[in-house]
Design an enzyme around this catalytic site. Structure first.
Site, short mmCIF file in Angstrom:
data_model
loop_
_atom_site.label_atom_id
_atom_site.label_comp_id
_atom_site.label_asym_id
_atom_site.label_seq_id
_atom_site.Cartn_x
_atom_site.Cartn_y
_atom_site.Cartn_z
N TYR A 18 0.83 -1.20 0.00
CA TYR A 18 0.00 0.00 0.00
C TYR A 18 0.87 1.26 0.00
O TYR A 18 0.63 2.20 -0.77
CB TYR A 18 -0.91 -0.01 1.23
CG TYR A 18 -1.91 1.13 1.24
CD1 TYR A 18 -3.05 1.09 0.45
CD2 TYR A 18 -1.71 2.25 2.06
CE1 TYR A 18 -3.97 2.13 0.46
CE2 TYR A 18 -2.62 3.29 2.07
CZ TYR A 18 -3.75 3.22 1.28
OH TYR A 18 -4.65 4.26 1.29
N CYS A 19 1.89 1.29 0.85
CA CYS A 19 2.80 2.45 0.89
C CYS A 19 3.45 2.67 -0.47
O CYS A 19 3.53 3.81 -0.95
CB CYS A 19 3.89 2.24 1.94
SG CYS A 19 3.33 2.37 3.65
#
Length: 253
Positions: free
Chosen positions: A152-153
């Site tokens: 996600y990051c």
């Protein structure tokens, strides 16, 4: 930039942040195309917002942002139904660090990239558009690494750099288009509920501590921050960070 009498398309608009952003646009006089994969929730949201703001100012189109043909159809429908397009909020996104990690990349990175490039084709004055603004949804997770969500990051970091690079392109600004990024911390959405439940993330114990430390915003608070990026004509290539505990700040400024 006043949004009155402007036309917006919002992806992931059936609920959560997308719905809140659509509602604040409508409250300020814009017309909005709600784009989402969830037809049932989309129909419910359309009914609610049509009752509040009038059927002529809001519409719904099913759209999977990973599929170019559906994006093309959504933009074409927006123009034919609402009379043009001036504002695009690429809000749709997911989070899954487990078996769905590849879909997370497809939606958050490739989908946002496809939607941005399609928006540029419709907004640029040299391509028949009338200018406007694109806001892409990223996250403070794209600026601050954490062990809970490496995929996600990474996807949100990609959105930030992709957006800023396009915003710096002189051909984009010369043709009346601004591109900004919204990068919130934790927001009260289904994505956060999944995070708090430990679904699809690494080390939910650390995630819980981060949520407690940073705090949780309402979708309405984030929608107001979104409007700042839309209405402030001086903002392009801007990354607006916001969290419940620290408030708003422009990254790198």
């Amino acid at each position: 930039m006043s949004v009155a009498n402007k036309v917006a398309m919002v992806t992931g608009a059936a609920q959560g942040i997308g719905r809140a952003a659509s509602e604040v646009l409508l409250k300020n006089g814009a017309s909005v195309m709600l784009a989402d994969m969830n037809e049932m929730q989309g129909a419910s949201t359309l009914a609610d917002l049509s009752q509040q703001f009038g059927k002529s100012r809001v519409a719904f189109v099913k759209c999977d942002i990973t599929k170019q043909d559906q994006l093309d159809a959504a933009f074409a429908t927006t123009k034919s139904t609402l009379g043009g397009i001036d504002i695009v909020f690429n809000n749709a996104g997911i989070g899954d660090e487990g078996n769905g990690w590849e879909l997370t990349v497809d939606v958050n990175v490739k989908g946002t990239m496809k939607a941005t490039k399609t928006a540029l084709d419709h907004l640029r004055k040299d391509k028949g558009g009338r200018g406007g603004v694109i806001v892409n949804m990223a996250s403070m997770a794209g600026l601050n690494p954490n062990p809970c969500g490496p995929v996600y990051c990474a996807t949100k970091a990609a959105v930030i750099m992709f957006s800023r690079c396009w915003a710096m392109n002189p051909d984009v600004s010369a043709n009346g288009v601004r591109i900004n990024v919204l990068a919130p911390a934790f927001v009260d959405t289904d994505l956060l509920k999944g995070l708090q439940g430990g679904a699809g993330i690494n080390r939910p114990d650390i995630a819980a501590k981060m949520v407690q430390m940073v705090g949780v915003m309402s979708v309405e608070q984030l929608a107001e921050a979104f409007m700042e990026l839309v209405t402030d004509d001086t903002k392009t290539n801007a990354v607006l960070t916001i969290s419940a505990n620290t408030g708003k700040a422009y990254y790198g400024q």
